[in-house]
Design an enzyme around this catalytic site. Structure first.
Site, PDB file in Angstrom:
ATOM      1  N   ASP A 119       0.828  -1.203   0.000  1.00  0.00           N
ATOM      2  CA  ASP A 119       0.000   0.000   0.000  1.00  0.00           C
ATOM      3  C   ASP A 119       0.866   1.258   0.000  1.00  0.00           C
ATOM      4  O   ASP A 119       2.039   1.219   0.367  1.00  0.00           O
ATOM      5  CB  ASP A 119      -0.917   0.022   1.227  1.00  0.00           C
ATOM      6  CG  ASP A 119      -0.136   0.017   2.532  1.00  0.00           C
ATOM      7  OD1 ASP A 119       0.639  -0.935   2.744  1.00  0.00           O
ATOM      8  OD2 ASP A 119      -0.265   0.970   3.322  1.00  0.00           O
ATOM      9  N   GLU A 179      -0.359  -0.967   5.686  1.00  0.00           N
ATOM     10  CA  GLU A 179       0.787  -0.599   6.548  1.00  0.00           C
ATOM     11  C   GLU A 179       0.736   0.866   6.945  1.00  0.00           C
ATOM     12  O   GLU A 179       1.000   1.231   8.094  1.00  0.00           O
ATOM     13  CB  GLU A 179       2.100  -0.901   5.806  1.00  0.00           C
ATOM     14  CG  GLU A 179       3.318  -0.931   6.710  1.00  0.00           C
ATOM     15  CD  GLU A 179       4.029   0.407   6.855  1.00  0.00           C
ATOM     16  OE1 GLU A 179       4.941   0.498   7.686  1.00  0.00           O
ATOM     17  OE2 GLU A 179       3.677   1.389   6.159  1.00  0.00           O
TER      18      GLU A 179
HETATM   19 ZN    ZN Z   1       6.812   2.264   4.133  1.00  0.00          ZN
END
Ligand code: ZN
Length: 379
Positions: A79, A140
């Site tokens: 991501d 993340e």
């Molecule tokens: Zn990163």
């Protein structure tokens, strides 16, 4: 051995696929396709639905020629920040950058490209290495959500390398702090500010008093605190009934962090009590600190790989969190490596091709060094 042109090409193609946090499906499918071509047994887990992502995490297993050798986990996240869509990467004087004012998303597509190139090189040259596990997380950027929901019992790695740091290769992040997120909803009493202010309880004033009593900024070399969001009030002539405050505290020392967070909540408690306001706090330990020592496996392997690549190893301490915190918390000793990215999370983000290639060489060497040692318990 690393094919620089192929590495750069893979990176460019990954950057062109949008994968803002929680909308990673398209890039996940592309990665699964590339991994399958490399003979990696890979699957997309089902965890995405638990944290609002349309893709989960990719867990892959690459079978090396030496199954009895140390097993390395390579990890990066798929991501990007939500601002990172429709990026057009260009190359100027050996530096990859976006054509328009956006992030480049080398954080962390450079990490993904390195993992793919390392596996391709191993396969192409038929190198004698151990099994390699791969974790490509989603979510993340919104608090390590993918890694937090990962079924870590699926992993059997002896050591993990996360490819998700800014800076030139040769560094190794061996320490990162624990992190508390702090939210508080303060409730006072609304009243007309001109007609009857004495009937009101000013929630913003209570929050202001509380914040003025907090120690913020750098507390010491391993401890920091911040209040980053304050929202409240409806109109200039209304005593504000509600105020929302959001902050954080970090420390490498768990005791210091516990004390600091408690003192911030205490400041809110006292200020609200004095003002006659009530408040509802929410404190979440987002992730735990880690500290990998010089004589532990990840650092030893890293240092030997640096030596073979002619790099001078540098030990780094981080102020932020990454999936590295999660792997360490689950007993897989893990470190985070800089891979040539500069100014991640800004519209000045760039990737130096020279550093990028060197980082890929280093990661390949890490896998080869690990492949020379046997796993514990293997005869
Ligand atoms: Zn990163």
């Amino acid at each position: 051995m690393i094919n620089r042109d192929r590495l750069v090409e893979t990176f460019m193609s990954l950057v062109k696929i949008n994968s803002p946090v929680f909308k990673e499906r398209k890039v996940a499918e592309y990665l699964l396709h590339l991994l399958a071509e490399l003979g990696v047994e890979a699957m997309l887990d089902e965890s995405g639905s638990q944290y609002g992502s349309d893709a989960g995490n990719i867990i892959g297993h690459f079978r090396g020629r030496r199954p009895d050798a140390l097993r390395v986990l390579l990890s990066a996240h798929m991501d990007t920040l939500v601002s990172g869509v429709d990026i057009e990467p260009i190359i100027e004087n050996g530096i990859i950058k976006p054509a328009t004012k956006t992030i480049l998303a080398a954080d962390d597509k450079a990490g993904l490209a390195i993992i793919l190139e390392v596996l391709r090189t191993i396969k192409e040259k038929d190198l004698e290495v151990g099994d390699v596990e791969i974790v490509i997380s989603s979510g993340e950027e919104e608090g390590l959500l993918g890694a937090k929901h990962l079924d870590l019992s699926l992993l059997k790695a002896d050591v993990a390398f996360v490819l998700d740091s800014d800076g030139p290769p040769g560094g190794v992040t061996t320490r990162a702090p624990s992190y508390d997120s702090i939210k508080a909803w303060i409730k006072g009493q609304a009243a007309h500010a001109g007609a009857c202010p004495e009937k009101g309880i000013n929630a913003i004033a209570a929050a202001a008093r509380a914040i003025s009593q907090m120690k913020l900024g750098r507390i010491d070399e391993e401890t920091t605190a911040n209040v980053g969001v304050i929202k409240g009030g409806v109109a200039r002539n209304v005593v504000p009934e509600e105020c929302y405050v959001e902050g954080e505290a970090r420390s490498h020392d768990p005791k210091k962090l516990a004390d600091l967070t408690a003192s911030m909540i205490d400041a809110l408690q006292r200020a609200c009590a004095e003002a006659g306001a009530t408040f509802h706090p929410e404190v979440i330990r987002e992730f735990e600190a880690f500290h990998v020592l010089e004589d532990q496996l990840p650092v030893r392997i890293f240092q030997e790989a640096c030596r073979r690549c002619g790099l001078k190893p540098r030990t780094l301490s981080s102020g932020g969190g990454s999936d590295t915190n999660i792997f360490n918390a689950h007993g897989i000793p893990a470190v985070n490596l800089p891979i040539g990215i500069r100014d991640a999370h800004t519209d000045k983000e760039t990737l130096s091709i020279k550093d990028f290639e060197l980082a890929a060489r280093l990661v390949l060497e890490i896998v080869r060094v690990a492949g020379e040692s046997r796993r514990e318990g293997e005869g």
